[in-house]
Design a protein around this motif. Structure first.
Motif, PDB file in Angstrom:
ATOM      1  N   PHE A  23      -1.122   3.690 -13.194  1.00  0.00           N
ATOM      2  CA  PHE A  23      -2.047   3.181 -11.845  1.00  0.00           C
ATOM      3  C   PHE A  23      -1.752   4.507 -11.521  1.00  0.00           C
ATOM      4  CE2 PHE A  23      -3.418   0.778  -7.235  1.00  0.00           C
ATOM      5  CZ  PHE A  23      -5.176   1.494  -8.532  1.00  0.00           C
ATOM      6  N   LEU A  27      -5.566   8.598  -3.742  1.00  0.00           N
ATOM      7  CA  LEU A  27      -5.277   8.517  -2.198  1.00  0.00           C
ATOM      8  C   LEU A  27      -3.620   9.694  -2.080  1.00  0.00           C
ATOM      9  CD1 LEU A  27      -4.946   4.592  -1.997  1.00  0.00           C
ATOM     10  CD2 LEU A  27      -6.905   6.360  -1.315  1.00  0.00           C
ATOM     11  N   GLY A  70      -8.519   1.235  -7.941  1.00  0.00           N
ATOM     12  CA  GLY A  70      -8.410   0.906  -6.779  1.00  0.00           C
ATOM     13  C   GLY A  70      -9.845   1.218  -5.719  1.00  0.00           C
ATOM     14  N   CYS A  71      -9.318   1.368  -4.642  1.00  0.00           N
ATOM     15  CA  CYS A  71     -10.598   1.244  -3.620  1.00  0.00           C
ATOM     16  C   CYS A  71     -11.327   2.366  -3.837  1.00  0.00           C
ATOM     17  CB  CYS A  71     -10.114   1.471  -2.122  1.00  0.00           C
ATOM     18  SG  CYS A  71      -9.318  -0.873  -1.887  1.00  0.00           S
ATOM     19  N   PHE A  94      -7.773   4.874   3.128  1.00  0.00           N
ATOM     20  CA  PHE A  94      -6.321   4.441   3.318  1.00  0.00           C
ATOM     21  C   PHE A  94      -5.686   5.833   4.298  1.00  0.00           C
ATOM     22  CE2 PHE A  94      -6.837   0.924   0.286  1.00  0.00           C
ATOM     23  CZ  PHE A  94      -6.042   0.001   0.857  1.00  0.00           C
ATOM     24  N   ASN A 171     -13.385  -3.790  -7.646  1.00  0.00           N
ATOM     25  CA  ASN A 171     -12.203  -3.472  -7.648  1.00  0.00           C
ATOM     26  C   ASN A 171     -11.862  -4.535  -6.361  1.00  0.00           C
ATOM     27  OD1 ASN A 171      -9.442  -2.620  -7.134  1.00  0.00           O
ATOM     28  ND2 ASN A 171     -10.298  -1.794  -4.945  1.00  0.00           N
ATOM     29  N   GLU A 172     -11.111  -5.383  -6.354  1.00  0.00           N
ATOM     30  CA  GLU A 172     -10.773  -5.769  -5.201  1.00  0.00           C
ATOM     31  C   GLU A 172     -11.843  -6.629  -4.848  1.00  0.00           C
ATOM     32  OE1 GLU A 172      -7.954  -4.132  -2.502  1.00  0.00           O
ATOM     33  OE2 GLU A 172      -6.073  -4.753  -4.244  1.00  0.00           O
ATOM     34  N   TYR A 255       0.945  -7.659  -4.492  1.00  0.00           N
ATOM     35  CA  TYR A 255       2.055  -6.196  -3.426  1.00  0.00           C
ATOM     36  C   TYR A 255       2.971  -6.966  -3.055  1.00  0.00           C
ATOM     37  CZ  TYR A 255      -1.391  -2.318  -4.554  1.00  0.00           C
ATOM     38  OH  TYR A 255      -1.810  -1.626  -5.624  1.00  0.00           O
ATOM     39  N   GLU A 322      -2.637  -3.763 -10.387  1.00  0.00           N
ATOM     40  CA  GLU A 322      -2.128  -3.604  -9.191  1.00  0.00           C
ATOM     41  C   GLU A 322      -0.964  -3.993  -9.003  1.00  0.00           C
ATOM     42  OE1 GLU A 322      -4.166  -1.858  -6.087  1.00  0.00           O
ATOM     43  OE2 GLU A 322      -5.882  -1.551  -7.356  1.00  0.00           O
ATOM     44  N   TRP A 326       5.272  -2.821  -0.811  1.00  0.00           N
ATOM     45  CA  TRP A 326       4.699  -1.910   0.159  1.00  0.00           C
ATOM     46  C   TRP A 326       5.210  -1.935   1.151  1.00  0.00           C
ATOM     47  CZ3 TRP A 326      -1.459  -1.210  -0.278  1.00  0.00           C
ATOM     48  CH2 TRP A 326      -2.181  -1.254  -0.047  1.00  0.00           C
ATOM     49  N   ALA A 369       1.597   0.031  -9.410  1.00  0.00           N
ATOM     50  CA  ALA A 369       1.326   1.215  -7.651  1.00  0.00           C
ATOM     51  C   ALA A 369       1.619   1.293  -7.230  1.00  0.00           C
ATOM     52  CB  ALA A 369      -0.195   0.283  -7.138  1.00  0.00           C
ATOM     53  N   GLN A 370       1.558   2.982  -7.095  1.00  0.00           N
ATOM     54  CA  GLN A 370       1.034   3.808  -8.425  1.00  0.00           C
ATOM     55  C   GLN A 370       1.967   5.023  -9.199  1.00  0.00           C
ATOM     56  OE1 GLN A 370      -2.822   5.614  -6.430  1.00  0.00           O
ATOM     57  NE2 GLN A 370      -2.960   3.402  -5.306  1.00  0.00           N
TER      58      GLN A 370
HETATM   59  O1  AHR Z   1      -3.136   1.178  -4.406  1.00  0.00           O
HETATM   60  C1  AHR Z   1      -3.821   1.164  -3.252  1.00  0.00           C
HETATM   61  C2  AHR Z   1      -4.983   0.131  -2.923  1.00  0.00           C
HETATM   62  O2  AHR Z   1      -4.190  -1.429  -2.860  1.00  0.00           O
HETATM   63  C3  AHR Z   1      -6.336   0.384  -3.678  1.00  0.00           C
HETATM   64  O3  AHR Z   1      -7.071   0.956  -3.623  1.00  0.00           O
HETATM   65  C4  AHR Z   1      -6.639  -1.128  -4.335  1.00  0.00           C
HETATM   66  O4  AHR Z   1      -7.690  -1.543  -4.369  1.00  0.00           O
HETATM   67  C5  AHR Z   1      -5.436  -2.089  -3.147  1.00  0.00           C
HETATM   68  O5  AHR Z   1      -6.195  -2.641  -1.532  1.00  0.00           O
END
Ligand code: AHR
Length: 526
Positions: A23, A27, A70-71, A94, A171-172, A255, A322, A326, A369-370
């Protein structure tokens, strides 16, 4: 001494290469610097694509790459990133807080995929975009017939369709992607799924095959035990009312959060931090089993329709779009979400890949990710330096698993996840590939492998001198996989070894031979 017994093939349990997918997103420095440096950069590049990154990824050929988020996908307008004139926008996702030039757009992403041997997964903009915008993006990418959009693609250098199969619809959606309810999202999903072109033309005489569109719906937040059950139940409940829309899979995100501690850096940690992070990555296995079950339950609710010759009973696969560690430091690091990678991350990545592989009858695809410079990265860049992380080497060491058949394994353990070995084996073309992870931060581990009809061909080990070590621009090769001598069969008939603390080893064996030399041409597995 822990005994490991390699058993029979689990027929039908084939490891889909897509479990090793990746992914990338706009960002921090994932795309800019990490993948795209521009044609005029002093950093060596292939037409703007960072050469070191392309070369490193080509060597491990990620099966699928998801992009642009992603976002970020929910603010991405694909037209900003094609042609000569690119539109600059502001990226506040982010903590990135930078202008986005859109120099890396659809055609650059496709070239990147082509160069590294990956298939693309495009995520549409469901929040700020429209159904028309999404459908036009698919038309631009996939239409082989002559239209204004396919002509525009040709003008931008690619007359042939890109054949993009995977399309993420949002996404989400439960969070930044719209704070939808599952019912609300299901309704929106119906509209978007219906608006996407099918690219099926049964009357076409051209040899070029039609593109299969694989639409992927937003799945739940895998880290929310109550909400994730409700989301999947409610989503299928809503979809099973009236006619079922086209769907290929449901995309769950999980995550391995490491936030609620005093630990501030992803490299400065103590034993308890190590154990906690290693332990908590294993939760994904329960999540997979639970969510797979809920999808089957949901599909079973689809009733028998009024007589309809076109009715096909729907299927829906579990996709993990993802995943990765984290750490808390990622929120304050610059560039945004940059994370260093130690053997702790390599071990959680290897354990997670093993979990996907042994659940390959339930998980269809998974994207780490990622790929570069963000979170659980395989590659880090700083200026003109490109560093391969221990995570990269895990993906490299696991290449032989792609397309293999899962083997039955038994392994003695004490029921302590912190010190028990984590093992996985598969077989392909008569070659058995076994990995053994010693998750203990401090202690070596003695193992004995039973396998009467096996001959050990070679071994590779990944470990560090220090658990807190990582590869840096000054020390890019501090952690590297090392080839080790094939294991010798002892007088008791087993292969024994002492595994270093905090290590991952991959051994390959040939079936049907007790002794003898490795025949390289037969065992090289791409
Ligand atoms: O991978 C970073 C972010 O984490 C992505 O943009 C989002 O989908 C998730 O919350």
């Amino acid at each position: 001494m822990k005994k490991i017994r390699i058993g029979d093939r689990k027929e039908g349990m084939t490891i889909r290469p897509e479990l090793h997918s990746q992914f990338i997103e706009f960002l921090g420095s994932c795309i800019h610097d990490g993948i795209w440096v521009g044609k005029n950069s002093k950093i060596p590049n292939y037409d703007g694509l960072r050469k070191d990154t392309v070369d490193a990824l080509r060597a491990i050929a990620p099966p699928v790459i998801r992009w642009p988020g992603g976002c970020y996908a929910d603010m991405y307008h694909w037209r900003d990133g094609i042609g000569r004139e690119r539109r600059t926008v502001w990226n506040e996702n982010f903590g990135t807080q930078e202008a986005e030039s859109n120099a890396f757009g659809t055609d650059e992403f496709m070239r990147f995929c082509e160069m590294i041997g990956a298939r693309p997964w495009l995520n549409i903009n469901m929040l700020r975009g429209t159904t028309e915008e999404a459908a036009n993006w698919a038309e631009y990418c996939n239409r082989k017939e002559n239209t204004a959009l396919s002509a525009e693609r040709a003008e931008n250098g690619h007359p042939a369709p890109y054949h993009v199969e995977y399309w993420g619809i949002g996404n989400e959606a439960w969070g930044g992607g719209g704070t939808y309810t599952a019912q609300g999202y299901a309704d929106a999903y119906r509209r978007y799924a219906s608006a996407m072109p099918s690219f099926q033309n049964p009357f076409s005489k051209e040899e070029d095959s039609n593109t299969q569109m694989k639409l992927i719906a937003v799945g739940p937040d895998g880290n929310k035990p109550k909400e994730r059950v409700k989301w999947t139940r409610d989503f299928f409940e809503a979809l099973s009312q009236y006619r079922f829309p086209k769907i290929y899979g449901m995309d769950l995100h999980f995550y391995n959060w490491n936030l609620n501690t005093e630990e501030t850096s992803e490299t400065a940690f103590a034993q308890e931090d190590w154990d906690r992070v290693v332990r908590s990555c294993m939760e994904i296995e329960n999540v997979i089993q639970e969510q797979y079950g809920l999808i089957q339950e949901g599909l079973a609710k689809v009733g028998t329709p009024d007589p309809d010759p076109f009715f096909v009973r729907p299927q829906c696969r579990l996709v993990i779009g993802e995943w990765g560690n984290w750490h808390r430091g990622a929120f304050t690091n610059r560039p945004a979400l940059f994370q260093q990678c130690t053997m702790r991350d390599a071990i959680t990545s290897a354990v997670t890949l093993n979990i996907y592989q042994r659940n390959c009858d339930k998980v269809d695809m998974a994207c780490v990710a990622q790929t570069v410079n963000v979170l659980n990265s395989l590659i880090l860049t700083e200026g003109d330096q490109t560093i391969l992380t221990p995570n990269y080497y895990v993906f490299q060491m696991f290449l032989p698993y792609r397309g293999g058949t899962v083997l039955d394994l038994t392994c003695e353990n004490d029921g302590k996840v912190d010190t028990d070995p984590f093992v996985f084996a598969s077989e392909k073309d008569g070659i058995v590939t076994l990995n053994i992870i010693n998750p203990s931060m401090t202690d070596e581990m003695e193992i004995a492998i039973e396998g009467a009809d096996l001959c050990c061909l070679r071994g590779t080990v990944l470990c560090a001198e220090n658990p807190n070590d990582c590869n840096t621009p000054r020390h890019p090769e501090r952690i590297l996989p090392r080839g080790v001598a094939p294991l010798e069969r002892g007088s008791d008939g087993t292969f024994s070894a002492v595994l270093p603390a905090a290590s991952i080893q991959v051994y390959q064996f040939q079936r049907g031979r007790k002794t003898g030399k490795w025949e390289p041409e037969k065992v090289r597995i791409s």
